[in-house]
Enzyme design. Structure first.
Site, PDB file in Angstrom:
ATOM      1  N   CYS A   1       0.838  -1.199   0.000  1.00  0.00           N
ATOM      2  CA  CYS A   1       0.000   0.000   0.000  1.00  0.00           C
ATOM      3  C   CYS A   1       0.880   1.258   0.000  1.00  0.00           C
ATOM      4  CB  CYS A   1      -0.999  -0.027   1.151  1.00  0.00           C
ATOM      5  SG  CYS A   1      -2.334   1.191   0.962  1.00  0.00           S
TER       6      CYS A   1
ATOM      7  N   HIS B   1      -3.814  -4.764  -0.428  1.00  0.00           N
ATOM      8  CA  HIS B   1      -3.440  -5.283   0.894  1.00  0.00           C
ATOM      9  C   HIS B   1      -3.464  -6.809   0.868  1.00  0.00           C
ATOM     10  CE1 HIS B   1      -3.397  -1.610   3.403  1.00  0.00           C
ATOM     11  NE2 HIS B   1      -4.278  -1.160   2.523  1.00  0.00           N
TER      12      HIS B   1
ATOM     13  N   GLU C   1      -2.670  -8.778   3.189  1.00  0.00           N
ATOM     14  CA  GLU C   1      -3.141  -9.271   4.492  1.00  0.00           C
ATOM     15  C   GLU C   1      -4.660  -9.207   4.613  1.00  0.00           C
ATOM     16  OE1 GLU C   1      -2.787  -4.839   5.155  1.00  0.00           O
ATOM     17  OE2 GLU C   1      -1.813  -6.364   3.920  1.00  0.00           O
TER      18      GLU C   1
END
EC number: 4.3.2.10
Length: 209
Positions: free
Chosen positions: A85, A189, A191
């Site tokens: 990001c 992202h 995650e």
């Protein structure tokens, strides 16, 4: 001997979520650190980032010798690097949010606001969107087609098309990933991208550029 994976903590990233995702993806251990000595000795480096480009750049530079340690280990020592990001955006030459702020300058380009060309397109770009790999870029083999989770109002406009590793479409093309040498940056992202993100992180952990 287990690799040292340094997850850089400079107060501007969702550290715990990224750490957990890296462990789930197969990392033996994750060293959360802002210590330049640890970064210089790391086998792999991950730089997360959330928020505004200028504040993240200031936070990174506020840690003495951290930028120099990253530069030495990645650009001189060729350690695999992943920026996430704003951690990816910081690779650029500069960002232009609230005035011009220098980036790391590892991949030439500018981070600028997403232009709303269609009233139906919402800014920031938030939610799931397609990731389309560009197979000419260094490290592009790490990026597979699929859907990932995005959350950003600014985008990376790269100077060199060969350093664009993936694109997405949000009222027009936006860079989803950049790559050069041992450096990979993703706008989305991992995650938060469930199986797709974990798969990317697993490939990064095995990457030997």
């Amino acid at each position: 001997m287990a690799e040292v994976l340094a997850l850089v903590d400079y107060g501007a990233g969702n550290i715990q979520s990224v750490r957990n995702a890296l462990l789930t993806a197969g990392a033996d251990s994750v060293t959360v650190t802002s210590d330049p000595a640890v970064v210089r000795a790391a086998d792999r480096i991950v730089l997360p980032g959330v928020g505004a480009f200028a504040s993240c750049a200031a936070a990174l530079r506020a840690v003495p010798n951290l930028v120099e340690a990253m530069d030495e280990r990645v650009r001189v020592g060729a350690a695999p690097f992943l920026g996430i990001c704003v951690g990816m955006q910081l690779l650029a030459t500069r960002g232009v949010e609230h005035g011009e702020t220098p980036g790391l300058g590892w991949i030439a380009g500018e981070v600028r606001a997403i232009e709303r060309t269609d009233p139906a397109i919402k800014v920031p770009h938030m939610g799931w969107n397609d990731v389309a790999p560009m197979h000419h870029a260094d490290g592009a083999g790490l990026i597979e087609p699929g859907e990932a989770y995005f959350l950003h109002g600014y985008h990376f406009a790269a100077d060199e098309g060969r350093e664009v590793a993936a694109m997405t479409d949000h009222g027009g093309g936006l860079v989803a990933a950049v790559a050069r040498d041992t450096i990979l940056g993703v706008q989305f992202h991992p995650e938060k991208s469930q199986a797709y993100g974990l798969s990317l992180l697993a490939r990064f952990l095995q990457w030997k550029p």
